[in-house]
Structures are given as C-alpha cells and as structure tokens.
Enzyme design. Structure first.
Site, PDB file in Angstrom:
ATOM      1  CG  ASN A 292       0.459 137.346  34.991  1.00  9.01           C
ATOM      2  OD1 ASN A 292       0.439 136.329  34.289  1.00  9.01           O
ATOM      3  ND2 ASN A 292       0.403 137.288  36.319  1.00  9.01           N
TER       4      ASN A 292
ATOM      5  N   GLY B 103      -2.355 125.958  28.394  1.00 10.20           N
ATOM      6  CA  GLY B 103      -2.640 126.881  27.299  1.00 10.20           C
ATOM      7  C   GLY B 103      -4.109 127.121  27.021  1.00 10.20           C
ATOM      8  CB  SER B 104      -7.272 126.724  28.911  1.00  9.29           C
ATOM      9  OG  SER B 104      -7.099 127.473  30.081  1.00  9.29           O
ATOM     10  CG  ASN B 105      -6.092 131.967  30.212  1.00 10.49           C
ATOM     11  OD1 ASN B 105      -7.048 132.737  30.255  1.00 10.49           O
ATOM     12  ND2 ASN B 105      -5.783 131.154  31.212  1.00 10.49           N
TER      13      ASN B 105
ATOM     14  NE  ARG C 134      11.190 129.426  33.356  1.00 10.64           N
ATOM     15  CZ  ARG C 134      12.062 128.822  34.126  1.00 10.64           C
ATOM     16  NH1 ARG C 134      12.909 129.514  34.845  1.00 10.64           N
ATOM     17  NH2 ARG C 134      12.115 127.512  34.180  1.00 10.64           N
ATOM     18  CG  LEU C 135       9.207 136.278  39.606  1.00  9.19           C
ATOM     19  CD1 LEU C 135      10.072 136.677  40.790  1.00  9.19           C
ATOM     20  CD2 LEU C 135       7.893 137.039  39.617  1.00  9.19           C
ATOM     21  CB  ILE C 136       9.159 139.388  33.437  1.00  9.10           C
ATOM     22  CG1 ILE C 136       8.017 138.495  32.920  1.00  9.10           C
ATOM     23  CG2 ILE C 136       9.834 140.148  32.298  1.00  9.10           C
ATOM     24  CD1 ILE C 136       8.380 137.571  31.809  1.00  9.10           C
TER      25      ILE C 136
ATOM     26  CG  HIS D  61      -2.788 135.911  40.038  1.00  4.93           C
ATOM     27  ND1 HIS D  61      -1.747 135.007  40.143  1.00  4.93           N
ATOM     28  CD2 HIS D  61      -3.402 135.921  41.247  1.00  4.93           C
ATOM     29  CE1 HIS D  61      -1.737 134.505  41.365  1.00  4.93           C
ATOM     30  NE2 HIS D  61      -2.725 135.038  42.053  1.00  4.93           N
TER      31      HIS D  61
ATOM     32  CE  LYS E 215      14.427 135.798  36.344  1.00  2.00           C
ATOM     33  NZ  LYS E 215      13.096 135.273  35.996  1.00  2.00           N
TER      34      LYS E 215
HETATM   35  C1  GRF Z   1      -4.393 130.491  34.646  1.00  2.00           C
HETATM   36  O1  GRF Z   1      -5.231 130.167  35.709  1.00  2.00           O
HETATM   37  C2  GRF Z   1      -3.762 131.832  34.854  1.00  2.00           C
HETATM   38  O2  GRF Z   1      -4.562 132.701  35.580  1.00  2.00           O
HETATM   39  C3  GRF Z   1      -2.527 131.479  35.645  1.00  2.00           C
HETATM   40  O3  GRF Z   1      -2.089 130.263  35.111  1.00  2.00           O
HETATM   41  C4  GRF Z   1      -3.198 129.546  34.575  1.00  2.00           C
HETATM   42  C5  GRF Z   1      -2.853 129.159  33.163  1.00  2.00           C
HETATM   43  O4  GRF Z   1      -3.765 128.267  32.629  1.00  2.00           O
HETATM   44  N1  GRF Z   1      -1.554 132.527  35.572  1.00  2.00           N
HETATM   45  P1  GRF Z   1      -3.717 127.877  31.085  1.00  2.00           P
HETATM   46  O5  GRF Z   1      -2.335 127.282  30.808  1.00  2.00           O
HETATM   47  O6  GRF Z   1      -3.975 129.123  30.288  1.00  2.00           O
HETATM   48  O7  GRF Z   1      -4.788 126.847  30.917  1.00  2.00           O
END
Ligand code: GRF
Length: 193
Positions: free
Chosen positions: A107, A12-14, A91-93, A109, A65
C-alpha cells in the site's frame, strides 16, 4: 514477468504513474488487472484506456467482506497475480485475501507512518502544523496503515504552503516512489530464486 493487480477506489493517479513507468520501461511488470469497488470511479476509464482488464464490484451486493474478497481472490488467481498493489483502495483487506497473499500486498500512504494513519493524512499533517510529512510504502496487514514499512520519502511543508500545495508535492513524490519500490521488490524476488 511478474503479474500485478492494482486495487483502487478513486482518481487513479498512482495507477496512471505505474502504467507510465511500465510504458517507459522503468518497471518490468505486467499490469494484469485493475480492481475497483466504486462504479464510475475515474480510475476505471484510465484502466480501459490502457486496455487493462478491469473488475468493478459493489461490496454491498455481497453478504460480507469474506464473500467479495473470495470473488476477488478468484479473479487474482485466474490471472496468476503475484503482487497486489493498493493505490487509493479505501477498504481494509481481510484474511480471505491476506492469507493467500501474505507479504504480497503493498500500500502507499500519504504520510510518514506511523504518523497520521487513516483518512485525510495530508489534512491531518497540515492541521497539526508539522514541518515535514511524506509518503510511505508498506506491506499490508490486517490493521489500518500498520504493516512493515518498505520505503519512505519526506516532503517539507514550507511556511505559506496551502493544503493543496502539500497535496501536489506529496503526489509528485508518490508517482515516482511507488513504481520504484515495486521494481525494487521484483529485483529482490529475482535474487532469492
Ligand atoms: C494517494 O494519496 C495514496 O497515497 C492514498 O490514496 C491516494 C490515491 O490517489 N492511499 P490516486 O487515486 O492514486 O490519485
């Protein structure tokens, strides 16, 4: 104000970066919901610290799903969610969520798509010895990391960088890029009203 739901499976850093951007006044959204598919994932505690409403579900307890996505759809609809933000959701949506949220699921990536889709994108880039990798934010379709690209930012892999160094650089870029892209989508939405 726009309501967003963040879907995450892990650290969950994002999610944290999005919350910090909201608190700093750089991102004008209401984070109305955190959805997590892994009991005990660290992102859950982060959401609770920010007092964000949290739904934790166990996919195996549903028949398929479509069944759990139907439940998630209800969770989103009852909170008037405008945008679903995937942040490490593993997971794929499926069509149950994709159809009602067409062009409203994004998303992030950790590569310059279409290079290195799927799992361990940073490891894939590191092992292939490319000199430039990066981060992509894209709309979600039914494929794995395949939807239309919204924005990208490059990250250089320097001689001597370890895989952990690359990961750190990618995360720094992600935490700045994702809130900025979400904010830019809001501005576009406003101007089309
Ligand atoms: C990130 O690197 C994102 O690009 C990928 O999964 C990772 C999630 O990291 N889809 P966090 O849980 O937000 O730290």
């Amino acid at each position: 104000m726009m309501n967003i739901a963040v879907f995450a499976s892990g650290t969950g850093s994002n999610f944290d970066a999005i919350m910090r951007a909201v608190e700093a006044g750089d991102l004008d959204v209401n984070v109305a919901l955190l959805v997590c598919d892994k009991i005990g994932a660290p992102v859950i505690e982060k959401a609770q610290n920010y007092q964000v409403d949290t739904v934790v579900f166990t996919p195996k307890l549903y028949g398929n799903k479509a069944a759990y996505e139907h439940a998630l759809l209800k969770d989103c609809e009852s909170r008037n969610i405008d945008l679903i933000v995937l942040a490490g959701y593993m997971r794929l949506i499926g069509p149950t969520l994709l159809k009602p949220f067409e062009k409203r699921i994004i998303n992030i990536h950790p590569s310059l798509l279409p290079a290195f889709p799927g799992k361990d994108a940073i490891g894939q880039a590191f092992q292939s010895k490319v000199k430039v990798t990066g981060v992509t934010v894209h709309f979600v379709d039914e494929g794995m990391d395949t939807g239309p690209i919204i924005d990208q930012e490059a990250v250089r892999i320097e001689d001597g960088d370890t895989e952990e160094d690359v990961q750190t650089k990618i995360q720094c870029v992600e935490h700045e890029l994702y809130p900025r892209v979400i904010q830019s989508l809001l501005v576009k939405e406003e101007s089309t009203k």
